[in-house]
Design an enzyme around this catalytic site. Structure first.
Site, PDB file in Angstrom:
ATOM      1  N   LYS A  32     -25.311  -3.617  -4.973  1.00  0.00           N
ATOM      2  CA  LYS A  32     -26.012  -2.608  -5.754  1.00  0.00           C
ATOM      3  C   LYS A  32     -27.428  -3.064  -6.096  1.00  0.00           C
ATOM      4  CE  LYS A  32     -23.657  -0.248  -8.752  1.00  0.00           C
ATOM      5  NZ  LYS A  32     -22.806  -0.024  -9.920  1.00  0.00           N
ATOM      6  N   ARG A 103     -24.437  -2.846 -15.578  1.00  0.00           N
ATOM      7  CA  ARG A 103     -23.378  -2.640 -14.586  1.00  0.00           C
ATOM      8  C   ARG A 103     -23.137  -3.884 -13.755  1.00  0.00           C
ATOM      9  NH1 ARG A 103     -23.547   3.317 -13.295  1.00  0.00           N
ATOM     10  NH2 ARG A 103     -25.411   4.055 -14.308  1.00  0.00           N
ATOM     11  N   GLY A 112     -15.090   0.639  -9.177  1.00  0.00           N
ATOM     12  CA  GLY A 112     -14.254   0.767 -10.373  1.00  0.00           C
ATOM     13  C   GLY A 112     -13.512  -0.499 -10.772  1.00  0.00           C
ATOM     14  N   MET A 114     -14.796  -3.428 -11.723  1.00  0.00           N
ATOM     15  CA  MET A 114     -15.417  -4.218 -12.794  1.00  0.00           C
ATOM     16  C   MET A 114     -15.999  -3.288 -13.847  1.00  0.00           C
ATOM     17  SD  MET A 114     -16.994  -7.440 -10.763  1.00  0.00           S
ATOM     18  CE  MET A 114     -17.654  -6.515  -9.421  1.00  0.00           C
ATOM     19  N   ARG A 376     -25.095   3.265  -1.312  1.00  0.00           N
ATOM     20  CA  ARG A 376     -24.370   2.185  -0.625  1.00  0.00           C
ATOM     21  C   ARG A 376     -23.754   2.767   0.631  1.00  0.00           C
ATOM     22  NH1 ARG A 376     -19.914   1.940  -5.443  1.00  0.00           N
ATOM     23  NH2 ARG A 376     -19.083   4.004  -5.107  1.00  0.00           N
ATOM     24  N   HIS A 490     -11.818   9.141  -8.585  1.00  0.00           N
ATOM     25  CA  HIS A 490     -11.360   7.779  -8.319  1.00  0.00           C
ATOM     26  C   HIS A 490     -10.279   7.772  -7.236  1.00  0.00           C
ATOM     27  CE1 HIS A 490      -8.664   4.325  -9.051  1.00  0.00           C
ATOM     28  NE2 HIS A 490      -9.811   3.678  -9.118  1.00  0.00           N
ATOM     29  N   SER A 798       1.095 -20.702  26.116  1.00  0.00           N
ATOM     30  CA  SER A 798       0.915 -19.591  25.179  1.00  0.00           C
ATOM     31  C   SER A 798       1.231 -20.126  23.783  1.00  0.00           C
ATOM     32  CB  SER A 798       1.855 -18.438  25.539  1.00  0.00           C
ATOM     33  OG  SER A 798       1.720 -17.433  24.571  1.00  0.00           O
ATOM     34  N   CYS A 865       0.520 -15.774  21.401  1.00  0.00           N
ATOM     35  CA  CYS A 865       1.440 -14.648  21.252  1.00  0.00           C
ATOM     36  C   CYS A 865       2.075 -14.616  19.873  1.00  0.00           C
ATOM     37  CB  CYS A 865       2.500 -14.654  22.351  1.00  0.00           C
ATOM     38  SG  CYS A 865       3.539 -16.115  22.316  1.00  0.00           S
ATOM     39  N   TYR A 885      -6.511 -15.026  26.865  1.00  0.00           N
ATOM     40  CA  TYR A 885      -6.012 -13.752  26.334  1.00  0.00           C
ATOM     41  C   TYR A 885      -5.384 -13.920  24.954  1.00  0.00           C
ATOM     42  CZ  TYR A 885      -1.246 -15.208  27.567  1.00  0.00           C
ATOM     43  OH  TYR A 885      -0.062 -15.871  27.630  1.00  0.00           O
TER      44      TYR A 885
HETATM   45  C1  PEP Z   1       5.823 -17.850  17.727  1.00  0.00           C
HETATM   46  O1  PEP Z   1       6.533 -18.742  17.294  1.00  0.00           O
HETATM   47  O2  PEP Z   1       4.624 -17.732  17.441  1.00  0.00           O
HETATM   48  C2  PEP Z   1       6.376 -16.825  18.617  1.00  0.00           C
HETATM   49  C3  PEP Z   1       5.596 -15.920  19.160  1.00  0.00           C
HETATM   50  O3  PEP Z   1       7.701 -16.800  18.785  1.00  0.00           O
HETATM   51  P1  PEP Z   1       8.757 -16.236  17.728  1.00  0.00           P
HETATM   52  O4  PEP Z   1       8.009 -15.521  16.704  1.00  0.00           O
HETATM   53  O5  PEP Z   1       9.669 -15.367  18.520  1.00  0.00           O
HETATM   54  O6  PEP Z   1       9.414 -17.479  17.248  1.00  0.00           O
END
Ligand code: PEP
Ligand code: MG
Length: 909
Positions: A32, A103, A112, A114, A376, A490, A798, A865, A885
């Site tokens: 602000k 303010r 809202g 603070m 803003r 609000h 992975s 993953c 990836y």
């Molecule tokens: C992990 O451990 O990150 C994973 C992808 O396998 P899970 O969650 O199935 O143990």
């Protein structure tokens, strides 16, 4: 150090087309403060004032009140003198008084959360001077009673003590209204207002033991400290935690000359947006009230009017108000004050062009003069974010890179969730209509109090109006419904920020908190009754309404295309079924990074065979059951390969401990014993045998495959056969077989041997081959440490950051729920490490594992993953680590695609 302290600038002035600061100084001046400075410098009429920096807030938290005030006292006194000069008034002078607002303003907007004090500088003498000067007794005394009320609440802590308690000042006002038999604040006479001031001061003395402060300077120092304190207040703490804002950011304090929207019919106040915050449509819109102060618009007590005539007509249609009534009672600002409107329109254009983003502005008209109080970047829904970004790009206000960087990836989630099914909507019984304050579809059970939103799994928070205290409950509820308040109330603003469905200003609703009922047209709905909200139309519907998949807008596709143009990391998905795989493909997944094969065994028709396999005492018995499972697995894999259309599919071998598959309830154990023609005791013994003290560290992952290689054999056969079967149909599959929970090279090699031997056997049987990879998860810390040796054999890595986090912290994934919330509340951890990758700690293992793996095999394919694969800050880390990836759940694929592109752009800038 001493010298540095002395030169530090703590107070920055603005006003009269000049400013000490500018909009690049957000961290120091708060959003602000930086914007006020910038606006002043570019010639927008902002009331003059000054900003006390966020650093002073941090100093205050360390040094306390006295020492902090000592650091800023002189600068503040001089800055007040500067305002006096510009406004030609004097702070504390009873004939020509300067009144000010105080303010908060953190580096990001926390609407809202603070505290604010308005009309500061009034006392028994000044109020008379103000009345004389403005020739408006009513205005002066109304401002005075508002000031005591606000100062009492914010600075002197005079607030309701519990949910059932009522605000002490409101209570006095209610009594007076009863006595005078009136309903509205505006019906108070000047004498009433004087009586209120007297009674207010009296209650302050009674409750706090001190007189209400009459010295304006004392009032000012108190208000500054109160704003600093509100940085650590409950609302701000919750909001900061929700958004991950660190404590040491602090808030700035903005002190500004007051301007008044409540000085009669040529005065007013309002809030406006340069584009539609709900849909993104490029239309100027907003609301205003004549003869009112800012909080009247936001609090939703009076029905605000629309700023533009177009908006006013749209609103009247929804509210079922005819054109005549609209023109008389609710004219637009464009119709009522065309010159002011034109000026405001000019500023909104100028400000949007200047900031190159949709603006949310507040303004006040004081006796025909327009002041802009703040601007803003406006909060918006996910749909509006996408549309506004693409429109700004097409209008040439931003370039492609800026467009990608302006997307908040997690907000895309809102667009991907189900909407009401159009057929179901046709049958729906609409009980009332409100304003479509925040789009979306919500079905849930009615609750009337924010702290009870968790009562039902799907709740609709139903309130007369909401206030910042309700934030947590609003976050938990599936939808928000209010009887009062406009599109800038609000509830509306906060809901849009959260991407939560909200209907506001549904005047037909009669809500009784006491009876916990909602009455519409004489029909009574109770707590727990189901209702549905259509946040896009404002329809309130009785009961549940079925939902269907959303239709993604053209702009959504354009953003995704842009993301892929700049992103270099592949985004895959975690999917275990052809259905999920297809959803993810539609969201742009370029393969599967994790197919958890165990999930396939939990389906009703399969679990029995799986149990037979587990309960078998001999290899022969196990193999027999596995033979039955083989065709099922093969069919699953064929479906997944087909859905992924030639993109790689990483299939992980069985991972969880076997006891998860066996029945623990007597009835199911009996059923199993009968099915298998064995005794109940035999089943019970086996279940007991499988019981582990520490299943997360127990007999799971490749430990299973290494003790029961026939499982690995069956799974490999199913994968390879599926790929070969599809090959016969001309469909390409790229299987990547992944071994879980590896900690040593030999653990991996044992499994690899089984996999390769089985694959070769199948190739011989089919007299054909396919390409496939055998890789490993890196999810045990030792695997990260030994990555160079594991990479000698593994085709890919992975990172399973769920297990890696579990084992690096030593927090059981099954039990962390007991202490993590407390750790987060106490600030021992700043984020849940199972949600946001702990880059400093666990991140080292990821980095080291990648580097060591690639020291052996420079072109080793590396991905992630764990759940972190769809969390934007973690995606950025994965990019910096050099991963090929990331893989995440289907609905997070678009989020990861944008985050991956942002990672590239941020690294390059
Ligand atoms: C992990 O451990 O990150 C994973 C992808 O396998 P899970 O969650 O199935 O143990
Ligand atoms: Mg794991």
């Amino acid at each position: 150090m001493e010298i540095m302290e002395e030169v530090r600038k703590r107070v920055f002035r603005f006003g009269s087309k000049s400013a000490d600061g500018d909009s690049t100084m957000r961290n120091l001046l708060g959003g602000k403060g930086a914007n006020l400075a910038e606006m002043s410098a570019i010639g927008i009429p902002v009331p003059p004032g000054f900003t006390i920096t966020t650093e002073v807030c941090t100093e205050y938290n360390k040094l306390g009140e006295e020492a902090t005030l000592k650091l800023i006292r002189k600068d503040v006194e001089q800055a007040i003198a500067n305002i006096e000069k510009i406004m030609d008034t004097e702070f504390g002078n009873s004939e020509n008084p300067l009144l000010i607002s105080v303010r908060s303003g953190a580096r990001v907007s926390m609407p809202g959360m603070m505290d604010t004090v308005l009309n500061l500088g009034l006392n028994d003498d000044v109020v008379k001077g103000l009345a004389a000067k403005t020739k408006n007794d009513r205005f002066a005394w109304d401002s005075y009673r508002r000031f005591i009320q606000m100062y009492g609440g914010v600075v002197l802590g005079m607030k309701p003590e519990s949910k059932d308690d009522i605000d002490p000042f409101e209570e006095i006002m209610e009594h007076l209204k009863e006595k005078r038999e009136i309903e509205l604040d505006t019906q108070f006479t000047v004498q009433d207002l004087k009586d209120l001031v007297y009674d207010f001061k009296d209650i302050v003395k009674k409750r706090t033991g001190h007189d209400f402060p009459t010295d304006p300077w004392q009032q000012l120092w108190g208000a500054i400290i109160a704003v600093f304190n509100s940085w650590n207040g409950d609302r701000a703490l919750y909001y900061r935690k929700m958004h991950g804002y660190p404590a040491d950011w602090g808030t700035a304090v903005n002190v500004q000359a007051m301007v008044y929207g409540n000085m009669g019919d040529s005065s007013g106040t309002g809030v406006c947006f340069t584009r539609d915050a709900g849909t993104g449509e490029n239309v100027f819109n907003g609301e205003y009230l004549i003869n009112a102060q800012g909080e009247d618009v936001v609090a939703g007590v009076r029905t605000p009017r629309q700023i533009t005539t177009l908006g006013s007509k749209r609103w009247a249609e929804l509210a079922k108000i005819n054109e005549n009534e609209r023109l008389v009672t609710y004219p637009s600002l464009e119709e009522l004050m065309p010159t002011i409107y034109k000026e405001l329109h000019g500023y909104q254009e100028k400000l949007e062009k200047h900031y190159r983003d949709m603006q949310d502005m507040e303004f006040t008209i004081q006796e025909g003069k327009l002041w802009i109080l703040q601007t803003r970047n406006g909060k918006r829904t996910g749909a509006a974010m996408v549309k506004i970004t693409m429109d700004l790009l097409k209008e040439g206000l931003i370039d492609e890179k800026e467009a990608i960087l302006s997307i908040e990836p997690t907000k895309l989630d809102e667009l991907l969730h189900p909407v009401f099914d159009t057929k179901a909507l046709k049958r729906a019984h609409v009980i009332a209509q409100g304003l479509p304050a925040s789009p979306g579809a919500a079905t849930g059970q009615i609750v009337f109090f924010a702290d009870e939103a968790h009562k039902f799994r799907h709740s609709i928070l139903t309130r007369i109006e909401t206030s910042p205290e309700d934030l947590e409950g609003m976050n938990i509820a599936k939808g928000i419904l209010t009887a009062r308040g406009g599109m800038t109330s609000h509830a509306a603003v906060v809901a849009r920020g959260m991407g939560k469905c909200c209907i506001s200003g549904a005047g037909a609703l009669k809500i009784s908190y006491k009876r916990r009922t909602l009455t519409v047209d004489g029909k009574v709905y109770h707590e727990g009754d189901w209702i549905s909200l259509n946040g896009s139309t404002g329809n309130i519907i009785e009961g549940k309404v079925a939902t269907s998949e959303p239709e993604l807008s053209g702009e959504f596709g354009e953003i995704m295309k842009l993301a892929d143009k700049y992103g270099t990391m592949e985004v895959r998905t975690n999917a275990d079924s052809p259905k999920d795989a297809k959803v993810a493909r539609n969201f742009g997944a370029k393969g599967i990074g994790l197919a958890r094969t165990e999930h396939m065994f939990f389906e009703v028709d399969r679990i029995k065979t799986m149990r037979e396999m587990i309960l078998a005492d001999t290899v022969k018995g196990r193999k027999h059951a596995l033979e039955d499972l083989l065709p099922m697995q093969r069919k699953d894999f064929e479906g997944i390969f087909e859905a992924m259309d030639g993109h790689p599919v990483t299939i992980r071998l069985l991972d969880p401990p076997l006891h998860e598959f066996v029945p623990h309830q007597l009835a199911t154990q009996k059923e199993l014993a009968e099915d298998m023609h064995i005794s109940l005791l035999a089943v019970k013994n086996k279940v007991a045998e499988l019981q582990e003290f520490n299943p997360m560290l127990g007999h799971r992952g490749c430990r299973l495959g290494n003790t029961y290689p026939e499982i690995t054999e069956m799974q490999t056969r199913a994968i390879i056969e599926a790929a070969l079967n599809l090959k016969e149909k001309g469909i390409v599959s790229k299987p990547e077989i992944m071994v879980p929970l590896v900690g040593t090279l030999s653990e991996f090699m044992e499994q690899e041997k089984v996999i390769r031997e089985t694959a070769n056997k199948v190739f011989e049987e089919y007299e054909d081959t396919i390409d496939y990879l055998v890789g490993t998860m890196i999810e045990v810390p030792r695997a990260a440490l030994m990555a160079d040796s594991i990479a000698e054999r593994a085709d890919f890595f992975s990172f399973g950051t769920n297990d890696l986090t579990q084992m690096a912290f030593g927090y059981s994934r099954d039990d962390a729920g007991k202490f993590l919330p407390i750790y987060l509340e106490k600030g021992i951890l700043t984020a849940d490490p199972f949600e946001v990758l702990d880059q400093k700690g666990v991140g080292q293992l990821v980095k080291m594992g990648t580097e060591r793996g690639r020291s052996t095999k420079p072109d080793l394919k590396v991905g992630i993953c764990g759940e972190h694969g769809g969390e934007p800050s973690s995606v950025e880390f994965c990019y910096a680590t050099g991963m090929n990836y990331v893989s995440c759940s289907p609905f997070r694929v678009p989020i990861a695609r944008v985050a991956a592109a942002q990672a590239v752009l941020k690294a390059g800038s």
